[in-house]
Design a protein around this motif. Structure first.
Motif, mmCIF file in Angstrom:
data_model
loop_
_atom_site.group_PDB
_atom_site.id
_atom_site.type_symbol
_atom_site.label_atom_id
_atom_site.label_comp_id
_atom_site.label_asym_id
_atom_site.label_seq_id
_atom_site.Cartn_x
_atom_site.Cartn_y
_atom_site.Cartn_z
ATOM 1 N N LYS A 1 -7.582 9.483 -9.770
ATOM 2 C CA LYS A 1 -7.539 9.476 -11.243
ATOM 3 C C LYS A 1 -6.151 9.090 -11.738
ATOM 4 O O LYS A 1 -6.002 8.209 -12.609
ATOM 5 C CB LYS A 1 -7.932 10.859 -11.765
ATOM 6 C CG LYS A 1 -7.873 11.038 -13.280
ATOM 7 C CD LYS A 1 -8.331 12.446 -13.645
ATOM 8 C CE LYS A 1 -8.366 12.655 -15.167
ATOM 9 N NZ LYS A 1 -7.024 12.652 -15.765
ATOM 10 N N LEU A 2 -5.125 9.730 -11.191
ATOM 11 C CA LEU A 2 -3.761 9.477 -11.647
ATOM 12 C C LEU A 2 -3.324 8.047 -11.336
ATOM 13 O O LEU A 2 -2.665 7.395 -12.156
ATOM 14 C CB LEU A 2 -2.802 10.487 -11.007
ATOM 15 C CG LEU A 2 -1.382 10.517 -11.574
ATOM 16 C CD1 LEU A 2 -1.390 10.948 -13.040
ATOM 17 C CD2 LEU A 2 -0.496 11.450 -10.756
ATOM 18 N N ALA A 3 -3.690 7.563 -10.155
ATOM 19 C CA ALA A 3 -3.324 6.190 -9.783
ATOM 20 C C ALA A 3 -3.951 5.181 -10.731
ATOM 21 O O ALA A 3 -3.275 4.267 -11.239
ATOM 22 C CB ALA A 3 -3.748 5.917 -8.345
ATOM 23 N N PHE B 1 2.040 13.377 -4.489
ATOM 24 C CA PHE B 1 1.462 12.111 -4.941
ATOM 25 C C PHE B 1 1.821 11.848 -6.404
ATOM 26 O O PHE B 1 1.943 10.687 -6.822
ATOM 27 C CB PHE B 1 -0.055 12.080 -4.722
ATOM 28 C CG PHE B 1 -0.880 12.976 -5.614
ATOM 29 C CD1 PHE B 1 -1.216 12.586 -6.908
ATOM 30 C CD2 PHE B 1 -1.343 14.199 -5.157
ATOM 31 C CE1 PHE B 1 -1.982 13.400 -7.726
ATOM 32 C CE2 PHE B 1 -2.112 15.021 -5.967
ATOM 33 C CZ PHE B 1 -2.427 14.618 -7.261
ATOM 34 N N GLU B 2 2.004 12.920 -7.207
ATOM 35 C CA GLU B 2 2.406 12.732 -8.598
ATOM 36 C C GLU B 2 3.774 12.054 -8.672
ATOM 37 O O GLU B 2 3.977 11.121 -9.464
ATOM 38 C CB GLU B 2 2.468 14.083 -9.328
ATOM 39 C CG GLU B 2 1.123 14.768 -9.517
ATOM 40 C CD GLU B 2 0.789 15.745 -8.406
ATOM 41 O OE1 GLU B 2 -0.114 16.572 -8.598
ATOM 42 O OE2 GLU B 2 1.435 15.668 -7.321
ATOM 43 N N MET C 1 0.836 -1.192 0.000
ATOM 44 C CA MET C 1 0.000 0.000 0.000
ATOM 45 C C MET C 1 0.870 1.240 0.000
ATOM 46 O O MET C 1 1.826 1.351 0.759
ATOM 47 C CB MET C 1 -0.891 -0.001 1.253
ATOM 48 C CG MET C 1 -1.745 1.257 1.423
ATOM 49 S SD MET C 1 -2.882 1.160 2.817
ATOM 50 C CE MET C 1 -1.806 1.592 4.204
ATOM 51 N N GLY C 2 0.523 2.188 -0.868
ATOM 52 C CA GLY C 2 1.057 3.533 -0.786
ATOM 53 C C GLY C 2 -0.029 4.438 -0.273
ATOM 54 O O GLY C 2 -1.214 4.190 -0.504
ATOM 55 N N MET C 3 0.322 5.492 0.438
ATOM 56 C CA MET C 3 -0.686 6.370 1.041
ATOM 57 C C MET C 3 -0.502 7.804 0.573
ATOM 58 O O MET C 3 0.620 8.307 0.507
ATOM 59 C CB MET C 3 -0.614 6.295 2.568
ATOM 60 C CG MET C 3 -1.625 7.177 3.286
ATOM 61 S SD MET C 3 -1.775 6.786 5.062
ATOM 62 C CE MET C 3 -2.933 5.412 4.993
#
Length: 379
Positions: A91-93, A58-59, A1-3
């Motif tokens: 959206k990006l993920a 997060f990007e 998991m990434g947060m």
């Protein structure tokens, strides 16, 4: 998991981390924990993460994790930011091949929710929305009993979520949780109804299996200077003809988190209180009231699957939250291994619940602003 989100001074991020790792199915491997790079680094350090897996944005996290070999990179992203920052990382993920778990409400408005649903459909990736109250064993038992016809045709639903923590003007006094939840630019068009009213809507539909079709809402902002609603009363019509009442308030002085639901059918009724989560009360005219307890007697497979410890040991908020992550993790693991998923583990909220949550918020506002008695559910 990434947060994404969940820095040291955040409340819900720590809840997600504890819940996700409770069953040892999930490991936190990376994160972009704050819009402030120094705070993100400090959070990663406190969680014993390698410095090169703690990101400034997060990007950057999504881009650099995608560059790692399969088996080393994160498998999914958990988004625990304020509402206005749910859509961009989700959206990006998804567009970069990562599954998503997201806190509720799913996005800041219905338009974003529908756009996200389209991306989920196009990518075929898993999306989980953490309506954690659906994870309680007795909530699952109530749902199973209604599915089995124990209550007969559902006639009336009363769902309430009173809190008292916003009874005074704490919005601008340094209370971070109050600050963003009462700010339209970060919370969205609703305050109380977006924060806890959506939980009430979701629980009513989850347990009964019925969808709301019409609403008559009366929203109020009691505290002077507050920009969003802090109290609301809503009449409900369900698709089978059942009727209901939904009450949510954050100015109910003295209340903690007294989330509760009562459901009545032609054959009997059910009652559940979140502050006494191990007890479900089943009532009939013939036999009176009977207490059904977590882990005791013949219960549904869904309830048993959500129970970890012997009867009489309280299982609460964190365990219910963990059940959402547990089911998501086992579903994801099965998919990654090319295996069939046990249907019990498909029981976690997803994109449809997210859309209905935003539709509920927008219908509440439309109904409150309308001179008509009933407003059709916006979806």
């Amino acid at each position: 998991m990434g947060m994404v989100g969940g820095g040291l001074d955040a409340f819900i991020g720590a809840v997600h981390r504890r819940a996700a790792t409770m069953d040892h199915e999930i490991e936190l491997v990376c994160g972009a924990f704050s819009a402030n790079p120094e705070k993100s680094k400090a959070t990663g350090h406190s969680l014993y993460l390698p410095p090169d897996r703690v990101y400034d944005t997060f990007e950057e996290m999504i881009r650099r994790e995608k560059e790692l070999p399969e088996g080393e990179r994160m498998d999914f992203v958990s988004i625990v930011t304020p509402n206005h920052l749910h859509f961009p990382p989700a959206k990006l993920a998804l567009e970069n091949g990562f599954h998503v778990v997201c806190d509720k409400p799913m996005t800041i408005n219905l338009e974003e929710a529908k756009a996200l649903a389209k991306i989920v459909e196009e990518t075929g990736l898993l999306f989980c929305l953490t309506h954690n109250y659906t994870g309680y064993p007795m909530v699952k038992e109530a749902r199973a009993m209604i599915k089995a016809g124990k209550l007969g045709e559902i006639r009336k639903v009363i769902v309430e979520y009173p809190q008292g923590w916003l009874a005074t003007m704490t919005d601008t006094s340094g209370n971070k949780q109050a600050d963003w939840r009462t700010d339209p630019s970060r919370s969205g068009a609703a305050g109380c109804m977006g924060d806890i009213g959506t939980h009430a809507e979701n629980l009513a539909e989850y347990i009964t299996g019925l969808k709301i079709t019409e609403m008559c809402a009366d929203l109020t902002t009691y505290v002077p200077g507050r920009q969003l609603d802090d109290d609301g009363n809503v009449l409900l019509h369900f698709e089978n003809g059942a009727k209901g009442v939904l009450h949510a308030s954050q100015i109910a002085n003295g209340e903690e988190n007294d989330f509760n639901i009562r459901i009545y059918g032609e054959l009997g009724g059910l009652q559940w209180f979140q502050m006494e989560p191990n007890t479900l009360i089943y009532k009939t005219n013939e036999a009176g009231a009977r207490r059904i307890r977590t882990g005791v007697g013949e219960l549904s497979p869904e309830s048993k699957a959500a129970t970890r410890i012997p009867a009489g040991h309280p299982e609460g908020f964190l365990e219910a939250f963990a059940n959402i992550y547990h089911n998501f993790a086992l579903t994801l693991r099965a998919r990654m291994n090319g295996e069939q998923v046990d249907p019990i583990y498909l029981d976690f909220p997803g994109i449809e619940e997210g859309i209905r949550g935003l539709a509920f918020i927008e219908t509440c506002i439309a109904s409150n602003d309308s001179t008509e008695k009933w407003t059709k559910f916006k979806e």
